[in-house]
Design a protein around this motif. Structure first.
Motif, PDB file in Angstrom:
ATOM      1  N   LEU A 306     -27.538  54.072   5.951  1.00  0.00           N
ATOM      2  CA  LEU A 306     -27.193  53.126   4.872  1.00  0.00           C
ATOM      3  C   LEU A 306     -26.765  51.785   5.453  1.00  0.00           C
ATOM      4  CD1 LEU A 306     -25.149  55.405   2.407  1.00  0.00           C
ATOM      5  CD2 LEU A 306     -27.596  54.879   2.374  1.00  0.00           C
ATOM      6  N   LYS A 307     -25.988  51.846   6.549  1.00  0.00           N
ATOM      7  CA  LYS A 307     -25.477  50.628   7.185  1.00  0.00           C
ATOM      8  C   LYS A 307     -26.611  49.731   7.664  1.00  0.00           C
ATOM      9  CE  LYS A 307     -21.909  49.453  10.598  1.00  0.00           C
ATOM     10  NZ  LYS A 307     -21.038  50.021  11.656  1.00  0.00           N
ATOM     11  N   MET A 308     -27.704  50.355   8.095  1.00  0.00           N
ATOM     12  CA  MET A 308     -28.854  49.594   8.594  1.00  0.00           C
ATOM     13  C   MET A 308     -29.720  49.045   7.457  1.00  0.00           C
ATOM     14  SD  MET A 308     -28.596  49.650  11.877  1.00  0.00           S
ATOM     15  CE  MET A 308     -30.250  49.181  12.420  1.00  0.00           C
ATOM     16  N   ASN A 309     -29.429  49.494   6.227  1.00  0.00           N
ATOM     17  CA  ASN A 309     -30.295  49.104   5.094  1.00  0.00           C
ATOM     18  C   ASN A 309     -29.446  48.687   3.890  1.00  0.00           C
ATOM     19  OD1 ASN A 309     -33.225  50.029   5.960  1.00  0.00           O
ATOM     20  ND2 ASN A 309     -31.812  51.671   6.575  1.00  0.00           N
ATOM     21  N   ILE A 310     -28.446  47.845   4.121  1.00  0.00           N
ATOM     22  CA  ILE A 310     -27.531  47.462   3.043  1.00  0.00           C
ATOM     23  C   ILE A 310     -28.254  46.770   1.880  1.00  0.00           C
ATOM     24  CG2 ILE A 310     -25.573  45.954   2.441  1.00  0.00           C
ATOM     25  CD1 ILE A 310     -24.326  46.667   5.124  1.00  0.00           C
ATOM     26  N   PRO A 311     -29.139  45.798   2.148  1.00  0.00           N
ATOM     27  CA  PRO A 311     -29.818  45.151   1.002  1.00  0.00           C
ATOM     28  C   PRO A 311     -30.614  46.161   0.159  1.00  0.00           C
ATOM     29  CG  PRO A 311     -30.105  43.856   2.989  1.00  0.00           C
ATOM     30  CD  PRO A 311     -29.491  45.147   3.414  1.00  0.00           C
ATOM     31  N   SER A 312     -31.261  47.100   0.829  1.00  0.00           N
ATOM     32  CA  SER A 312     -32.054  48.101   0.108  1.00  0.00           C
ATOM     33  C   SER A 312     -31.157  48.998  -0.739  1.00  0.00           C
ATOM     34  CB  SER A 312     -32.856  48.939   1.106  1.00  0.00           C
ATOM     35  OG  SER A 312     -33.599  49.926   0.441  1.00  0.00           O
ATOM     36  N   ILE A 313     -29.962  49.317  -0.244  1.00  0.00           N
ATOM     37  CA  ILE A 313     -29.027  50.181  -0.987  1.00  0.00           C
ATOM     38  C   ILE A 313     -28.461  49.421  -2.181  1.00  0.00           C
ATOM     39  CG2 ILE A 313     -26.906  51.556  -0.839  1.00  0.00           C
ATOM     40  CD1 ILE A 313     -29.405  52.622   0.696  1.00  0.00           C
ATOM     41  N   GLU A 314     -28.167  48.120  -1.979  1.00  0.00           N
ATOM     42  CA  GLU A 314     -27.690  47.326  -3.120  1.00  0.00           C
ATOM     43  C   GLU A 314     -28.734  47.334  -4.236  1.00  0.00           C
ATOM     44  OE1 GLU A 314     -24.864  46.168  -3.701  1.00  0.00           O
ATOM     45  OE2 GLU A 314     -23.851  45.574  -1.849  1.00  0.00           O
ATOM     46  N   LYS A 315     -30.001  47.224  -3.847  1.00  0.00           N
ATOM     47  CA  LYS A 315     -31.085  47.236  -4.842  1.00  0.00           C
ATOM     48  C   LYS A 315     -31.151  48.598  -5.538  1.00  0.00           C
ATOM     49  CE  LYS A 315     -36.060  46.381  -5.294  1.00  0.00           C
ATOM     50  NZ  LYS A 315     -37.314  46.062  -4.584  1.00  0.00           N
ATOM     51  N   LEU A 316     -30.988  49.682  -4.761  1.00  0.00           N
ATOM     52  CA  LEU A 316     -31.013  51.022  -5.337  1.00  0.00           C
ATOM     53  C   LEU A 316     -29.900  51.195  -6.370  1.00  0.00           C
ATOM     54  CD1 LEU A 316     -31.904  54.007  -5.494  1.00  0.00           C
ATOM     55  CD2 LEU A 316     -30.483  54.455  -3.472  1.00  0.00           C
ATOM     56  N   ILE A 317     -28.693  50.660  -6.063  1.00  0.00           N
ATOM     57  CA  ILE A 317     -27.562  50.784  -6.996  1.00  0.00           C
ATOM     58  C   ILE A 317     -27.883  50.058  -8.303  1.00  0.00           C
ATOM     59  CG2 ILE A 317     -25.154  50.109  -7.373  1.00  0.00           C
ATOM     60  CD1 ILE A 317     -24.695  50.608  -4.345  1.00  0.00           C
ATOM     61  N   LYS A 318     -28.531  48.882  -8.207  1.00  0.00           N
ATOM     62  CA  LYS A 318     -28.915  48.138  -9.419  1.00  0.00           C
ATOM     63  C   LYS A 318     -29.917  48.948 -10.248  1.00  0.00           C
ATOM     64  CE  LYS A 318     -28.094  43.459  -7.660  1.00  0.00           C
ATOM     65  NZ  LYS A 318     -28.731  42.174  -7.267  1.00  0.00           N
TER      66      LYS A 318
END
Length: 616
Positions: A306-318
């Motif tokens: 998750l730490k390596m893919n923070i922007p992708s996780i933010e998008k997933l939360i949206k």
């Protein structure tokens, strides 16, 4: 045996005790635990005996603790087998497989290897099996014909033995251990006695060498039938033969093979017995540690991902928030992540990562979710450290437990084959337990200067007062007479007093009058009988010091014994098991120290040393 009887142990036990088992009736069946049973068998000349069957240890005459209520399986067995007469017991093909044949034609098959199995057959077909299984060469299932694991007896004759060895690709010692079913200890013993290299290969042996090996196996088989047991403490081995390969004398010798097995079962080191609750706790803690380590590694790995893919996780939360607003709570795939579902009540969505369900909170940022994942990994690390500390504490408890067991552990002495006590003057008094020990006691242990005692009742045990340098007094004779009547059928009959007599050894004979027959354990008494009347049926169980051990001794209540702990009993309605439990608690000794020495039938406690102290 090493808490698991070998083929040689079964060979010895069955051949030694076959006469005691055959023609007995199965009375009741108890299930001790998932792998152990007691078949209570009865025959008029040997009375009731507990035939102990452990699918993981072996067979013996052993009174294990019985459950208060019969299990469903025990009830099924009782319905199928109670009141059936045993017409035969045999070892199948010198394997760890026992067949008990009943007069109805039914067979009880005991497969005593691996996890063990108990199988019932009728007309050769399996009607019950505790473990139904399909093997490569046979099928154990209801309705199938029973086929044993080994179809040939490897020691039946030399030709069969020779064929088995010649076809083996393993060393001689391994071939004897596995294909000839001797087990490692006896295989090595055979070759040691012959001074042969155990790594010798079959192709290196001619018929002469093979014949020497086969002859030595038969010598060992014959030795095993001498009805003795030899215990080697360091190796934790009980054997029906002397193991010359160990190059030392056994630590303990038993004059009866079954007595050796019983002592071994009672005193085997705690770490090899059925594990105690403390040891089970350690096993559970170790499993928890393994599980915690696995989860810690997965959460740490997932947090790094998750730490390596923070922007992708933010998008997933949206995306998840949008699905919640639209009422779409179903799972979906997001790149290489598999979202299993959304739970609005808990404000989480669940991700399957390496077969572990990990929850993220869709109301928090990617950074906060990542912190939570790493915190969970830390929680598991703390749990690991806590479990490791708990294991260390638990190990301390095991040490205390072992010390407690070792304090109570003691060898069994030769005279415990019989009923026994030391008289007030120090004479040893021995009494038979059954027809077999009645016979053995008189033939083997009665000498010219001794005195023979018998209750004035049919079927009472033979009793012998030993004169081992201590003159036999009138007091000792009276005590022996009282002991003889107490150990007779007068006790279960509830009689308050009885009569016994004594004679000299030269009056005791095995020669019957013309036309008469003397059964095993019975004797003809000729000449004057010296009667002792009005003997009270009252016994005392005292804790005495013998050598370095405290052991319980049962004797007439009048016997003078130096003991701080004792219990007096007389015939009564208290069930034997209940009496055993109460006496063992009062004397603070294991139940199996008390059960074998009590007289037949019920008893009632009338006085104890504890009560005297309390009153004083």
């Amino acid at each position: 045996m090493k808490l698991k009887e070998s083929s040689l142990d079964f060979y010895a036990f069955i051949n030694i005790f076959r006469d005691d088992i055959e023609n007995s009736f199965i009375k009741k069946i108890y299930q001790v635990n998932s792998k152990e049973f007691i078949f209570q068998i009865y025959r008029s000349d040997v009375k009731k005996r507990d035939f102990f069957i452990s699918l993981t240890k072996g067979i013996s005459f052993y009174s294990a603790d019985r459950p208060d209520e019969a299990s469903q399986l025990a009830m099924i067995f009782r319905k199928q087998l109670s009141e059936k007469r045993i017409t035969g017991i045999e070892q199948i093909n010198f394997d760890r497989v026992i067949k008990i044949t009943l007069h109805t034609g039914q067979e009880i098959i005991l497969e005593l290897f691996g996890g063990g199995n108990l199988i019932l057959t009728e007309n050769g077909k399996i009607v019950f099996a505790m473990d139904q299984h399909v093997y490569r060469t046979r099928t154990i299932k209801i309705g199938e014909a029973y086929v044993p694991p080994s179809l040939i007896n490897p020691i039946e004759n030399f030709d069969v033995f020779k064929k088995i060895v010649n076809e083996s690709t393993a060393s001689l010692v391994k071939t004897l251990a596995t294909r000839v079913n001797l087990g490692g200890e006896i295989a090595e013993e055979v070759l040691y006695r012959l001074n042969m290299d155990k790594n010798l290969m079959p192709h290196q042996m001619d018929d002469k060498i093979l014949n020497q090996v086969y002859e030595e196996i038969n010598v060992i088989l014959k030795e095993s039938l001498e009805n003795r047991a030899y215990y080697y403490k360091d190796e934790e081995i009980l054997s029906p033969i002397i193991l010359k390969s160990l190059k030392r004398n056994p630590d303990d010798t038993f004059e009866n093979f079954n007595d050796g097995i019983v002592s071994y079962l009672n005193n085997y080191p705690v770490e090899e017995k059925n594990k105690s609750s403390v040891e089970k706790r350690i096993e559970s803690q170790k499993k928890s540690i393994e599980e915690f380590k696995k989860l810690m590694e997965i959460y740490t790995e997932f947090g790094n991902k998750l730490k390596m893919n923070i922007p992708s996780i933010e998008k997933l939360i949206k995306i998840v928030n949008g699905k919640v607003k639209n009422g779409d709570l179903n799972g979906f795939d997001y790149g290489d992540l598999k979202i299993l579902g959304i739970n609005p009540a808990k404000k989480i969505f669940t991700i399957d990562y390496n077969n572990i369900n990990i929850d993220l909170n869709y109301t928090l940022s990617a950074g906060n979710n990542i912190s939570n994942v790493f915190n969970t990994a830390k929680d598991y690390k703390n749990k690991i450290e806590g479990a490791e500390r708990a294991i260390e504490e638990t190990k301390k408890l095991i040490i205390k437990e072992r010390e407690k067991v070792n304090q109570k552990k003691r060898p069994r002495y030769w005279f415990e084959t019989y009923r026994w006590f030391f008289s007030s003057n120090g004479n040893m008094v021995l009494s038979g337990k059954d027809a077999k020990t009645n016979e053995k006691l008189v033939k083997k242990h009665m000498e010219d200067n001794d005195i023979y005692v018998h209750a004035d009742l049919y079927g009472a045990p033979s009793t012998v007062i030993k004169n081992d340098g201590i003159e036999i007094s009138e007091e000792t004779i009276n005590e022996a007479c009282q002991f003889a009547i107490c150990m007779s059928r007068a006790w279960p009959a509830g009689i308050s007093s009885g009569t016994a007599y004594w004679v000299y050894p030269n009056q005791v004979s095995k020669t019957p009058e013309s036309g008469e027959f003397i059964s095993k354990g019975s004797w003809v008494i000729r000449g004057k009988r010296n009667y002792v009347f009005n003997l009270p049926l009252e016994l005392k169980i005292s804790l005495i010091k013998y050598k370095e051990y405290d052991i319980p001794m049962i004797s007439p209540s009048s016997t003078r014994v130096e003991s701080e702990k004792w219990v007096k009993i007389r015939p009564g309605n208290e069930k034997r098991n209940n009496a055993v439990e109460k006496i063992s608690k009062i004397l603070d000794v294991p139940r199996d120290e008390i059960e074998p020495i009590l007289p037949p039938g019920g008893s009632v406690i009338i006085e104890t040393s504890r009560e005297i102290k309390e009153l004083g």
